[in-house]
Design a protein around this motif. Structure first.
Motif, PDB file in Angstrom:
ATOM      1  N   TYR A   1      -7.858  -1.011  -4.398  1.00  0.00           N
ATOM      2  CA  TYR A   1      -8.453  -0.717  -5.769  1.00  0.00           C
ATOM      3  C   TYR A   1      -8.388   0.766  -6.205  1.00  0.00           C
ATOM      4  CZ  TYR A   1     -12.094  -1.331  -9.343  1.00  0.00           C
ATOM      5  OH  TYR A   1     -12.807  -1.585 -10.556  1.00  0.00           O
ATOM      6  N   ASP A   2      -8.520   1.483  -5.435  1.00  0.00           N
ATOM      7  CA  ASP A   2      -8.717   3.066  -5.876  1.00  0.00           C
ATOM      8  C   ASP A   2      -7.217   3.625  -6.000  1.00  0.00           C
ATOM      9  OD1 ASP A   2     -11.405   3.156  -5.791  1.00  0.00           O
ATOM     10  OD2 ASP A   2     -11.430   3.620  -3.510  1.00  0.00           O
ATOM     11  N   TYR A   3      -6.186   3.085  -5.976  1.00  0.00           N
ATOM     12  CA  TYR A   3      -4.850   3.441  -6.137  1.00  0.00           C
ATOM     13  C   TYR A   3      -4.525   3.301  -7.717  1.00  0.00           C
ATOM     14  CZ  TYR A   3      -3.447   3.681  -1.541  1.00  0.00           C
ATOM     15  OH  TYR A   3      -3.260   4.072  -0.215  1.00  0.00           O
TER      16      TYR A   3
ATOM     17  N   ALA B   1     -11.841  -8.245  -8.258  1.00  0.00           N
ATOM     18  CA  ALA B   1     -12.288  -7.191  -7.967  1.00  0.00           C
ATOM     19  C   ALA B   1     -12.736  -6.849  -6.476  1.00  0.00           C
ATOM     20  CB  ALA B   1     -13.402  -6.617  -8.908  1.00  0.00           C
ATOM     21  N   SER B   2     -13.485  -7.811  -5.921  1.00  0.00           N
ATOM     22  CA  SER B   2     -13.739  -7.865  -4.657  1.00  0.00           C
ATOM     23  C   SER B   2     -12.518  -7.887  -3.678  1.00  0.00           C
ATOM     24  CB  SER B   2     -14.857  -8.964  -4.400  1.00  0.00           C
ATOM     25  OG  SER B   2     -15.883  -8.892  -4.928  1.00  0.00           O
ATOM     26  N   GLU B   3     -11.597  -8.752  -4.083  1.00  0.00           N
ATOM     27  CA  GLU B   3     -10.337  -8.855  -3.220  1.00  0.00           C
ATOM     28  C   GLU B   3      -9.678  -7.576  -3.104  1.00  0.00           C
ATOM     29  OE1 GLU B   3     -10.151 -13.855  -3.888  1.00  0.00           O
ATOM     30  OE2 GLU B   3      -8.707 -12.441  -4.820  1.00  0.00           O
ATOM     31  N   LEU B   4      -9.613  -6.846  -4.431  1.00  0.00           N
ATOM     32  CA  LEU B   4      -8.955  -5.423  -4.199  1.00  0.00           C
ATOM     33  C   LEU B   4      -9.529  -4.474  -3.183  1.00  0.00           C
ATOM     34  CD1 LEU B   4      -7.944  -5.293  -8.134  1.00  0.00           C
ATOM     35  CD2 LEU B   4      -6.302  -5.467  -6.179  1.00  0.00           C
ATOM     36  N   ARG B   5     -10.727  -4.633  -3.421  1.00  0.00           N
ATOM     37  CA  ARG B   5     -11.352  -3.606  -2.410  1.00  0.00           C
ATOM     38  C   ARG B   5     -11.265  -3.978  -1.165  1.00  0.00           C
ATOM     39  NH1 ARG B   5     -15.375  -3.697  -7.048  1.00  0.00           N
ATOM     40  NH2 ARG B   5     -15.480  -1.778  -8.094  1.00  0.00           N
ATOM     41  N   TYR B   6     -11.311  -5.426  -0.615  1.00  0.00           N
ATOM     42  CA  TYR B   6     -11.226  -5.893   0.649  1.00  0.00           C
ATOM     43  C   TYR B   6      -9.972  -5.437   1.109  1.00  0.00           C
ATOM     44  CZ  TYR B   6      -9.822  -9.108   4.061  1.00  0.00           C
ATOM     45  OH  TYR B   6      -9.340  -9.802   5.229  1.00  0.00           O
TER      46      TYR B   6
ATOM     47  N   GLY C   1      -8.066  -2.982   0.217  1.00  0.00           N
ATOM     48  CA  GLY C   1      -7.864  -1.360   0.147  1.00  0.00           C
ATOM     49  C   GLY C   1      -6.991  -0.689  -0.643  1.00  0.00           C
TER      50      GLY C   1
ATOM     51  N   GLN D   1     -12.330 -11.488 -12.841  1.00  0.00           N
ATOM     52  CA  GLN D   1     -13.222 -10.205 -12.250  1.00  0.00           C
ATOM     53  C   GLN D   1     -14.117 -10.580 -11.145  1.00  0.00           C
ATOM     54  OE1 GLN D   1     -14.520  -6.707 -11.734  1.00  0.00           O
ATOM     55  NE2 GLN D   1     -13.215  -7.070 -13.821  1.00  0.00           N
TER      56      GLN D   1
ATOM     57  N   LYS E   1       0.625  -1.174   0.023  1.00  0.00           N
ATOM     58  CA  LYS E   1      -0.119  -0.132   0.107  1.00  0.00           C
ATOM     59  C   LYS E   1       0.860   1.025   0.066  1.00  0.00           C
ATOM     60  CE  LYS E   1      -3.833  -0.426   2.208  1.00  0.00           C
ATOM     61  NZ  LYS E   1      -4.716  -0.678   3.259  1.00  0.00           N
TER      62      LYS E   1
END
Length: 465
Positions: free
Chosen positions: A369-371, A360-365, A367, A356, A335
């Protein structure tokens, strides 16, 4: 001489230190397996250490202080306290009244080597380890004494970088412990070691030079970065071959009216994955196919005459993933690396072989995804790395000049070769998920997982040579 290590005598530098200090008399080496309370002499490190001792001209023997007074260890030129549960090892060493004297004598007149737990018990205390991994105490029982033998004036934390990834609060716990107690903790990374001439003396840290990053001296500063995920930023372990998984999924499908036996379901799943790959290959013979797994879960319903929505197929896929997942976590420093690159106005992209409906869910979990400016997952493109078409799709859609983009990944075959062929920069990271013995020739070669060091290199805070 005392050698404290994290994962054993794994570097040429550590081997050389032992050779210099070794004075063969009995020509015997003791491998103390007590800490490996479940495996003892069947511990996977025994054959490796035995072969090494024979190269030193010593005959290795597995011994156990759980059942024998520690005095017998003085008959060996080299004594290796092997890894495992440090509290279990300490418990059985302490029950012999002369253990402290024996260990001191070994440190001063023989070669005493600690590996992981074996290093920890030689220090002053192991209290901090109770907070990081309390399971070690539970295995020993109640009223566990967390003190060490004080042979060395240090408190040893082995496998430091690995623990930072596995236990998110490790750094915070260690810093808090140091502040509250005034006791300094000495961390050791895998491959490294601490040499101490005699009991009570200060030591010197020996870093495994094989793990030092290799950086091309003429490496340009890139404007954008393509990141692989699993094995590069994310550490993951799944068990898709677990029979309990397939029994559970058979029950899940039965609730929807699609009745399968567990073995039948597993066989049909594999067959349909292959069938989807063949379909995509027929549509585009030049690409390496990557099916969408939700289509497979949909077809598993259809084969039993059950009609479901695409969302129900996605739900089945995500249930499958969650049940098979043992852990998913960020490598330490992931991070911080992404945040620092974003702060320097770099463009960040995901280019990963992944589904997908899972990722996608794992990236959000996790923290992160938004990078990213864009997340590209192979299931959405119906092809995967090392297919150049997958790389080109992202380069083209974002209008990127390959010469100004670096691919960062843990596979020379999937990530590095194609990137270089397209004129991109490349960074190879050898992680726990990389093929054994693999390396690469590119801008940056990280010979061990160390994202904090990579951050310094990419953000121009490290000496490039």
């Amino acid at each position: 001489m005392i050698l404290l290590t994290s994962d054993g005598i794994t570097s040429p530098q550590l081997e050389e230190e032992i050779k210099k200090s070794l004075v063969p008399i009995s020509r015997r080496a003791a491998l103390v397996t007590t800490a490996s309370c479940r495996y003892k002499e069947k511990d996977h490190n025994v054959p490796v250490l035995s072969a090494l001792m024979r190269r030193f001209g010593l005959e290795p023997e597995c011994v156990d202080v759980e059942f024998q007074d520690a005095t017998f260890l003085l008959a060996y030129d080299v004594v290796i306290l092997m890894g495992g549960n440090p509290f279990y090892l300490r418990k059985h060493l302490k029950k012999w009244k002369n253990s402290l004297e024996v260990l001191t004598e070994l440190a001063n007149r023989h070669v005493l080597i600690g590996i992981s737990a074996g290093s920890m018990v030689l220090g002053d205390t192991m209290e901090f380890a109770c907070q990081i991994e309390p399971g070690g105490i539970e295995e020993v029982g109640e009223n566990v004494d967390c003190s060490g033998f004080g042979i060395v004036p240090l408190n040893i934390m082995p496998h430091y970088l690995a623990y930072l990834t596995a236990y998110e609060q490790t750094k915070e716990i260690l810093e808090s412990y140091e502040e509250e107690t005034g006791r300094k903790i000495c961390t050791i990374n895998d491959g490294d070691g601490i040499i101490i001439s005699q009991a009570g003396k200060k030591g010197r840290y020996i870093k495994d030079e094989r793990y030092t990053p290799i950086v091309a001296p003429d490496m340009p500063e890139y404007q954008a970065y393509f990141f692989d995920l699993y094995g590069t930023l994310i550490d993951i372990h799944t068990e898709e071959g677990d029979h309990e998984l397939w029994e559970f999924m058979a029950k899940y499908y039965a609730y929807k009216g699609a009745k399968y036996g567990s073995w039948e379901l597993r066989w049909r799943y594999g067959a349909l994955i292959h069938d989807e790959e063949e379909r995509l290959l027929h549509e585009n013979p030049k690409q390496i196919p990557e099916p969408q797994v939700e289509r497979v879960f949909m077809r598993l319903y259809e084969e039993k005459g059950v009609r479901v929505s695409i969302q129900e197929a996605v739900d089945a896929a995500q249930v499958f993933r969650s049940f098979s997942l043992r852990y998913v976590r960020l490598y330490y420093g992931a991070k911080e690396l992404l945040a620092h690159l974003k702060k320097k106005d770099k463009k960040l992209y995901v280019l990963s072989n992944a589904q997908q409906v899972f990722t996608a869910s794992e990236l959000r979990y996790l923290g992160i995804y938004d990078y990213f400016d864009k997340v590209c997952l192979s299931s959405d493109y119906h092809c995967k790395k090392p297919d150049a078409a997958y790389f080109k799709a992202l380069l083209t859609s974002e209008g990127l000049d390959p010469a100004k983009v670096m691919m960062i990944g843990n596979s020379e075959y999937d990530d590095i070769r194609t990137a270089k062929a397209l004129g991109m920069g490349a960074c190879y990271i050898h992680s726990n998920l990389s093929p054994e013995g693999e390396t690469a020739n590119c801008d940056i070669v990280m010979r061990a997982m160390d994202l904090p060091s990579l951050e310094k290199i990419l953000c121009r805070e490290a000496h490039l040579a």
